[in-house]
Scaffold this active site. Structure first.
Site, PDB file in Angstrom:
ATOM      1  N   GLY A 252      43.360  41.535  47.913  1.00 37.70           N
ATOM      2  CA  GLY A 252      43.111  40.781  49.153  1.00 37.70           C
ATOM      3  C   GLY A 252      44.158  41.069  50.214  1.00 37.70           C
ATOM      4  O   GLY A 252      45.342  41.191  49.896  1.00 37.70           O
TER       5      GLY A 252
ATOM      6  N   ARG B  32      39.001  46.188  46.542  1.00 37.69           N
ATOM      7  CA  ARG B  32      39.058  45.909  45.110  1.00 37.69           C
ATOM      8  C   ARG B  32      38.207  47.020  44.500  1.00 37.69           C
ATOM      9  O   ARG B  32      37.057  47.188  44.877  1.00 37.69           O
ATOM     10  CB  ARG B  32      38.492  44.533  44.796  1.00 37.69           C
ATOM     11  CG  ARG B  32      39.275  43.417  45.497  1.00 37.69           C
ATOM     12  CD  ARG B  32      38.988  42.075  44.907  1.00 37.69           C
ATOM     13  NE  ARG B  32      39.395  40.998  45.798  1.00 37.69           N
ATOM     14  CZ  ARG B  32      40.608  40.441  45.804  1.00 37.69           C
ATOM     15  NH1 ARG B  32      41.541  40.862  44.979  1.00 37.69           N
ATOM     16  NH2 ARG B  32      40.885  39.452  46.639  1.00 37.69           N
TER      17      ARG B  32
ATOM     18  N   GLY C  10      48.729  42.301  44.763  1.00 31.25           N
ATOM     19  CA  GLY C  10      48.999  41.301  43.731  1.00 31.25           C
ATOM     20  C   GLY C  10      49.275  41.950  42.383  1.00 31.25           C
ATOM     21  O   GLY C  10      49.475  43.167  42.299  1.00 31.25           O
ATOM     22  N   ASP C  11      49.270  41.125  41.335  1.00 31.59           N
ATOM     23  CA  ASP C  11      49.645  41.655  40.014  1.00 31.59           C
ATOM     24  C   ASP C  11      48.642  42.695  39.508  1.00 31.59           C
ATOM     25  O   ASP C  11      49.031  43.656  38.838  1.00 31.59           O
ATOM     26  CB  ASP C  11      49.831  40.519  39.000  1.00 31.59           C
ATOM     27  CG  ASP C  11      48.619  39.614  38.904  1.00 31.59           C
ATOM     28  OD1 ASP C  11      47.769  39.653  39.807  1.00 31.59           O
ATOM     29  OD2 ASP C  11      48.516  38.884  37.912  1.00 31.59           O
TER      30      ASP C  11
ATOM     31  N   THR D 245      50.200  38.800  48.639  1.00 35.92           N
ATOM     32  CA  THR D 245      49.013  37.958  48.414  1.00 35.92           C
ATOM     33  C   THR D 245      49.302  36.565  48.956  1.00 35.92           C
ATOM     34  O   THR D 245      50.424  36.064  48.806  1.00 35.92           O
ATOM     35  CB  THR D 245      48.639  37.843  46.923  1.00 35.92           C
ATOM     36  OG1 THR D 245      47.690  36.769  46.768  1.00 35.92           O
ATOM     37  CG2 THR D 245      49.820  37.561  46.013  1.00 35.92           C
TER      38      THR D 245
ATOM     39  N   ASP E 162      48.248  33.993  47.697  1.00 35.59           N
ATOM     40  CA  ASP E 162      48.210  33.034  46.570  1.00 35.59           C
ATOM     41  C   ASP E 162      49.592  32.628  46.052  1.00 35.59           C
ATOM     42  O   ASP E 162      49.723  31.599  45.391  1.00 35.59           O
ATOM     43  CB  ASP E 162      47.403  33.614  45.402  1.00 35.59           C
ATOM     44  CG  ASP E 162      45.959  33.896  45.779  1.00 35.59           C
ATOM     45  OD1 ASP E 162      45.477  33.301  46.752  1.00 35.59           O
ATOM     46  OD2 ASP E 162      45.324  34.723  45.096  1.00 35.59           O
TER      47      ASP E 162
ATOM     48  N   ASP F  54      51.197  33.734  43.572  1.00 38.92           N
ATOM     49  CA  ASP F  54      51.086  33.515  42.117  1.00 38.92           C
ATOM     50  C   ASP F  54      51.740  34.635  41.308  1.00 38.92           C
ATOM     51  O   ASP F  54      51.452  34.792  40.122  1.00 38.92           O
ATOM     52  CB  ASP F  54      49.600  33.400  41.726  1.00 38.92           C
ATOM     53  CG  ASP F  54      48.790  34.635  42.120  1.00 38.92           C
ATOM     54  OD1 ASP F  54      49.303  35.465  42.896  1.00 38.92           O
ATOM     55  OD2 ASP F  54      47.653  34.770  41.654  1.00 38.92           O
TER      56      ASP F  54
ATOM     57  N   ARG G  76      42.781  31.326  44.329  1.00 37.61           N
ATOM     58  CA  ARG G  76      42.151  31.865  43.121  1.00 37.61           C
ATOM     59  C   ARG G  76      42.233  30.841  41.984  1.00 37.61           C
ATOM     60  O   ARG G  76      41.733  29.751  42.154  1.00 37.61           O
ATOM     61  CB  ARG G  76      42.805  33.188  42.729  1.00 37.61           C
ATOM     62  CG  ARG G  76      41.835  34.117  41.996  1.00 37.61           C
ATOM     63  CD  ARG G  76      42.552  35.312  41.450  1.00 37.61           C
ATOM     64  NE  ARG G  76      42.910  36.253  42.487  1.00 37.61           N
ATOM     65  CZ  ARG G  76      42.403  37.464  42.592  1.00 37.61           C
ATOM     66  NH1 ARG G  76      41.516  37.875  41.726  1.00 37.61           N
ATOM     67  NH2 ARG G  76      42.798  38.274  43.550  1.00 37.61           N
TER      68      ARG G  76
HETATM   69  P1  ADP Z   1      45.508  41.599  43.192  1.00 40.80           P
HETATM   70  O1  ADP Z   1      46.207  42.897  43.287  1.00 40.80           O
HETATM   71  O2  ADP Z   1      45.660  40.764  44.419  1.00 40.80           O
HETATM   72  O3  ADP Z   1      45.843  40.864  41.917  1.00 40.80           O
HETATM   73  P2  ADP Z   1      43.000  42.426  42.017  1.00 40.80           P
HETATM   74  O4  ADP Z   1      43.278  41.782  40.698  1.00 40.80           O
HETATM   75  O5  ADP Z   1      41.617  42.343  42.572  1.00 40.80           O
HETATM   76  O6  ADP Z   1      43.939  41.884  43.171  1.00 40.80           O
HETATM   77  O7  ADP Z   1      43.428  43.956  41.869  1.00 40.80           O
HETATM   78  C1  ADP Z   1      43.270  44.856  42.950  1.00 40.80           C
HETATM   79  C2  ADP Z   1      42.880  46.207  42.406  1.00 40.80           C
HETATM   80  O8  ADP Z   1      43.902  46.694  41.535  1.00 40.80           O
HETATM   81  C3  ADP Z   1      41.610  46.197  41.533  1.00 40.80           C
HETATM   82  O9  ADP Z   1      40.437  46.229  42.305  1.00 40.80           O
HETATM   83  C4  ADP Z   1      41.809  47.466  40.743  1.00 40.80           C
HETATM   84  O10 ADP Z   1      41.466  48.600  41.486  1.00 40.80           O
HETATM   85  C5  ADP Z   1      43.319  47.461  40.483  1.00 40.80           C
HETATM   86  N1  ADP Z   1      43.578  46.832  39.180  1.00 40.80           N
HETATM   87  C6  ADP Z   1      43.507  45.530  38.865  1.00 40.80           C
HETATM   88  N2  ADP Z   1      43.770  45.326  37.555  1.00 40.80           N
HETATM   89  C7  ADP Z   1      44.003  46.539  37.033  1.00 40.80           C
HETATM   90  C8  ADP Z   1      44.317  47.022  35.706  1.00 40.80           C
HETATM   91  N3  ADP Z   1      44.442  46.198  34.692  1.00 40.80           N
HETATM   92  N4  ADP Z   1      44.493  48.359  35.543  1.00 40.80           N
HETATM   93  C9  ADP Z   1      44.386  49.203  36.588  1.00 40.80           C
HETATM   94  N5  ADP Z   1      44.068  48.811  37.830  1.00 40.80           N
HETATM   95  C10 ADP Z   1      43.882  47.522  38.067  1.00 40.80           C
HETATM   96  O1  F6P Z   2      43.920  36.715  46.239  1.00 41.26           O
HETATM   97  C1  F6P Z   2      43.704  36.268  47.533  1.00 41.26           C
HETATM   98  C2  F6P Z   2      42.378  35.576  47.629  1.00 41.26           C
HETATM   99  O2  F6P Z   2      42.175  35.218  48.985  1.00 41.26           O
HETATM  100  C3  F6P Z   2      42.183  34.366  46.723  1.00 41.26           C
HETATM  101  O3  F6P Z   2      42.828  33.227  47.233  1.00 41.26           O
HETATM  102  C4  F6P Z   2      40.681  34.279  46.687  1.00 41.26           C
HETATM  103  O4  F6P Z   2      40.227  33.615  45.538  1.00 41.26           O
HETATM  104  C5  F6P Z   2      40.272  35.722  46.657  1.00 41.26           C
HETATM  105  O5  F6P Z   2      41.344  36.454  47.251  1.00 41.26           O
HETATM  106  C6  F6P Z   2      39.010  36.048  47.385  1.00 41.26           C
HETATM  107  O6  F6P Z   2      38.738  37.388  47.194  1.00 41.26           O
HETATM  108  P1  F6P Z   2      37.675  38.254  47.964  1.00 41.26           P
HETATM  109  O7  F6P Z   2      38.275  38.642  49.277  1.00 41.26           O
HETATM  110  O8  F6P Z   2      37.449  39.435  47.074  1.00 41.26           O
HETATM  111  O9  F6P Z   2      36.461  37.384  48.148  1.00 41.26           O
END
Ligand code: ADP
Ligand code: F6P
Length: 320
Positions: A11, A72, A102-103, A126, A128, A130, A172
């Site tokens: 995000g 994503r 994010g993570d 992010t 969040d 978190d 989230r």
């Molecule tokens: P955030 O980085 O904010 O936690 P996401 O969890 O949606 O958001 O992760 C963003 C992108 O990072 C995912 O769409 C994917 O491309 C990559 N990603 C997430 N988790 C993994 C994972 N376990 N291994 C490799 N790539 C990942």
């Molecule tokens: O991680 C940031 C965030 O805005 C969360 O607070 C929310 O749940 C999520 O992303 C929404 O994701 P998307 O933009 O994929 O709908």
């Protein structure tokens, strides 16, 4: 280190542009060529990468979103997707990669390090807040201030019409945004996923407050705990109050970053590049108190960041 690539993933968050600027300018200042990767891991797989100059990051410190755009990308979670992304980095002779996100995004950076040996670093981006290992992530401060601005406006109607407003914020599956917004917005209650909901208890309190002459109430609900509309329905049927629901949604993700987020992003961006120059890898730059720190990305992935119980209690104790 000669070539450093930057991407934003997950995000978008206000302050990401300030971080991109800091990374690019710190790299250039150290004779390292910065490369922009567009649309996160999706763009990396597709080869959307190009060199940056000092001018590429001019006039962006005040802009929300991310000039690199973000995504994503499910494809990147597969071995084939990661292999394709790794090949692009190798083809462009990239020595290091900084991922702002994010993570989940940072997990992706580690996967690329394992495949290519390229040094990687993460910047927490992010709304969040978190991410374990840092007190603040880039975008959180702006998001809570945006939510607060909305709540202050809603308060006017809440007071004029003697209503209860249930305001849903993002986050989230955690309640960091909700708790911070509830404290600073003077909310009567915060419903968060970390704490079991006592909706019946909330109904009783609302009736009591009304009987005592409280004219309006604000209930903040984290999206991961409940939908505001469900809470509204429940409170309408169990109390004598006039209840309305508001979902703040994506308004919280946009807008010009606050001074705090711009400064945090600039400090973290510059710091991450300096750590890479010193030879460190697989680290996330963070902030602990007022000091910058670095934590292994493996730590970021190892668990969740709990909400501060003192803050949760503070919301309760302020609601009399
Ligand atoms: P955030 O980085 O904010 O936690 P996401 O969890 O949606 O958001 O992760 C963003 C992108 O990072 C995912 O769409 C994917 O491309 C990559 N990603 C997430 N988790 C993994 C994972 N376990 N291994 C490799 N790539 C990942
Ligand atoms: O991680 C940031 C965030 O805005 C969360 O607070 C929310 O749940 C999520 O992303 C929404 O994701 P998307 O933009 O994929 O709908």
């Amino acid at each position: 280190m000669k070539r450093l690539a930057i991407l934003t993933s997950g995000g978008d968050a206000p302050g990401m542009n300030a971080a991109i600027r800091a990374v690019a300018r710190t790299a250039l200042g150290n004779d390292i060529a910065p490369y922009a990767v567009y649309r996160g891991y999706e763009g990396l797989i597709n080869g959307e990468i190009e060199p940056m100059s000092t001018l590429s990051v001019s006039g962006i410190i005040n802009r929300g979103g991310t000039i690199l755009r973000t995504s994503r990308c499910e494809r990147f979670k597969t071995p084939e997707g990661q292999k394709a992304a790794a090949e692009i980095l190798t083809k462009h002779e990239i020595d290091a990669l900084i991922v702002i996100g994010g993570d989940g995004s940072m997990r992706g950076a580690c996967a690329l390090n394992e495949l290519t040996g390229i040094k990687v670093a993460g910047l927490p981006g992010t709304i969040d807040n978190d991410i374990p290992g840092t007190d603040y992530s880039i975008g959180f401060d702006t998001a809570i201030n945006t939510a607060l601005g909305a709540i202050d406006r809603i308060r006017d109607t809440a007071h004029s019409h003697e209503r209860v407003f249930v305001i849903e914020v993002m986050g989230r599956n955690n309640g960091h945004i909700a708790i911070e917004v509830a404290i600073s917005g003077g909310a009567e209650a915060a419903l968060i996923p970390e704490i079991e909901l006592d909706m019946a208890g909330l109904s009783v309190k609302l009736d009591e407050w009304q009987k005592r002459g409280k004219r309006s109430c604000i209930v903040v609900v984290a999206e991961g705990a409940h939908r505001a509309t469900d809470v509204e329905k429940f409170l309408r049927s169990t109390t004598g109050c006039d209840v309305r629901a508001v979902v703040l949604g994506y308004t919280q993700r946009g807008g010009s970053p606050t001074a705090f987020d711009r400064s945090l992003a600039t400090r973290l961006g510059a710091y991450a590049v300096s750590r890479l120059i010193e030879g460190h890898s697989n680290e996330m730059a963070g902030i602990a108190g007022s000091h910058l720190c670095s934590v292994p990305i493996s730590y970021v992935q190892s668990g969740s960041k709990p909400v501060d119980p003192d803050r949760v209690r503070l919301v309760e104790s302020m609601a009399l």
